[in-house]
Design an enzyme around this catalytic site. Structure first.
Site, short mmCIF file in Angstrom:
data_model
loop_
_atom_site.label_atom_id
_atom_site.label_comp_id
_atom_site.label_asym_id
_atom_site.label_seq_id
_atom_site.Cartn_x
_atom_site.Cartn_y
_atom_site.Cartn_z
N GLU A 34 38.91 99.05 -62.78
CA GLU A 34 38.36 97.83 -62.20
C GLU A 34 36.90 97.70 -62.60
O GLU A 34 36.08 98.55 -62.23
CB GLU A 34 38.45 97.85 -60.67
CG GLU A 34 39.80 97.51 -60.10
CD GLU A 34 39.75 97.31 -58.58
OE1 GLU A 34 40.80 97.00 -58.02
OE2 GLU A 34 38.66 97.44 -57.98
N CYS A 35 36.57 96.67 -63.34
CA CYS A 35 35.19 96.34 -63.71
C CYS A 35 34.53 97.51 -64.45
O CYS A 35 34.70 97.64 -65.65
CB CYS A 35 34.40 95.92 -62.48
SG CYS A 35 32.89 94.99 -62.87
#
Length: 455
Positions: free
Chosen positions: A335-336
């Site tokens: 994530e990110c």
């Protein structure tokens, strides 16, 4: 019965975090067990709350988790506490754009039936403060604005003028007046405050000074009395085990990235993985040269890899271990920050090379809630799964989406695809609070167990 209050403000920048963290620290210094909470998706403020309280700071985000889960999640996080302090997000009535009150501090306060304390930046006003507070108190009769804390007060004379105006024109009691105090300011950078995990001794000192400032400036007895006026909550506490399908058989080991470079995570996500049958083991990509033994899946959440890009790149042994795990078919979720770490390069330095994409810093901030759909089956989500998450970054990847994108959503200019699916790897910029979609951690654990059995 959990005594509780919400710390809100007319807008961002009024000093909510300083006052909320200071309240948590000051009440904890009295020997109280304080449960800290944060409205919205922000990861950084809960880190300071956790330092002040000595227990996890937890998020209450009605967009990602759903309004119906806010009170249960609060009750879960506040179990055993003497009092709970909930810091708001943005201005009191600001929520998801175009969605009315959804995900606003006001909505969360109503769902929790909690009194609201308004932190007002009084640095450039005197009598006008009464009009401001009166407007916020009367806007929504269901929001009980029950107290004001004046912030950035210049002098005794200034405080007198403010108190007189509020006594005359607002009907809302003043619980405290905090002087301007640059000594307790926390440093910021491109995405806001520097996370507490990165500042160690300085963060502890800042939290202590916030507590001392609030204890000297705010009527803590009045604050506690106000928190005790909150009525009992009838919602049962959220239970991770009731949200997932338990796994039969041996528990697969899921490695969870942490440390200074990957400090963004929601406590409930790890709790859901454990309830679904995983053994969750943390590791730090800045310092650990190997993944935990018997790792069957890998979760790399958000954080600031761009700040630590040289150190992450220099840890070639771990980068190779991550690439080897993905090549062996184990589930990997990024994530990110995790997306950036799994790519070929970040700002010109080698990363894990699992994904055929490069990343770099930009001056542009990408920020907002997203409603997304999975286009293809992956170890994290079945095709057609709908999720609500948020983006928050100043980096970009090239390409932004691979041949099999992780997610798609609609924008004002049309459909948008984002992220990468590559074999067992699912990586994108989208942050998710899995309480809103507990099928995701259930699926991830089952894929990890299947991979383990195939070895």
């Amino acid at each position: 019965m959990i005594p509780r209050l919400v710390v809100a403000a007319p807008s961002s920048g009024a000093g909510k975090t300083t006052v909320a963290t200071g309240l948590i620290a000051a009440l904890a210094a009295r020997g109280l067990k304080v449960s800290p909470h944060k409205v919205g998706p922000d990861y950084i403020d809960p880190g300071y709350h956790a330092l002040a309280a000595g227990r996890p700071g937890r998020n209450l985000d009605a967009w990602m988790s759903g309004p119906e889960r806010i009170a249960p999640l609060f009750a879960h996080g506040a179990a055993g506490a003497d009092v709970a302090v909930v810091e708001g997000v943005m201005g009191l009535y600001d929520g998801a754009a175009g969605r009315g009150e959804l995900a606003s501090t006001a909505q969360v306060a109503k769902l929790l039936r909690a009194p609201v304390v308004l932190v007002v930046d009084a640095s450039s006003q005197s009598r006008s403060v009464a009009a401001l507070v009166h407007g916020f108190a009367s806007w929504d009769p269901q929001v009980r604005l029950a107290g004001v804390i004046l912030n950035k007060v210049a002098s005794d004379r200034h405080e007198t003028l403010l108190r007189e105006a509020l006594e005359e024109g607002s009907g809302v009691p003043v619980l405290g007046a905090v002087r301007r105090a640059g000594a307790v300011d926390t440093p910021s950078r491109h995405l806001g405050l520097v996370p507490a995990v990165e500042r160690s001794a300085e963060a502890l000192r800042a939290v202590r000074e916030m507590g001392e400032l609030v204890a000297a400036s705010v009527d803590l007895d009045a604050v506690l009395a106000l928190a005790r006026t909150a009525p009992p909550l009838t919602d049962a506490p959220w239970d991770a085990a009731a949200e997932v399908e338990p796994l039969d058989g041996p528990r697969p080991r899921i490695a969870l990235a942490g440390g200074a470079a990957f400090s963004f995570s929601y406590a409930e996500n790890a709790e859901l993985l454990a309830a679904a049958g995983a053994e969750v083991v943390p590791f730090d990509p800045l310092h650990d040269e190997q993944l935990p033994e018997r790792t069957a899946a890998l979760v790399i959440g958000g954080g600031f890899p761009e700040v630590y890009v040289s150190e992450l790149s220099a840890n070639a042994a771990l980068r190779a271990a991550v690439a080897e795990l993905a090549a062996a078919g184990a589930p990997v979720v990024g994530e990110c920050a995790g997306l950036l770490y799994l790519g070929r390069e970040l700002d010109g330095l080698p990363m894990c090379g699992v994904l055929d994409t490069t990343a770099r810093m930009t001056p542009r901030l990408t920020l907002g809630y997203r409603e997304a759909v999975a286009l293809t089956d992956s170890p994290l989500a079945a095709a057609g799964s709908r999720v609500r998450g948020h983006e928050f970054h100043r980096t970009t990847t090239d390409p932004a989406a691979g041949p099999s994108p992780a997610w798609a959503w609609h924008t004002p200019t049309g459909p948008h695809t984002e992220g990468h699916l590559h074999g067992p790897v699912h990586a994108s910029y989208l942050h998710l609070h899995w309480t809103g979609t507990p099928a995701l951690p259930t699926r991830l654990v089952r894929h990890a167990a299947t991979w383990t059995r195939s070895r």
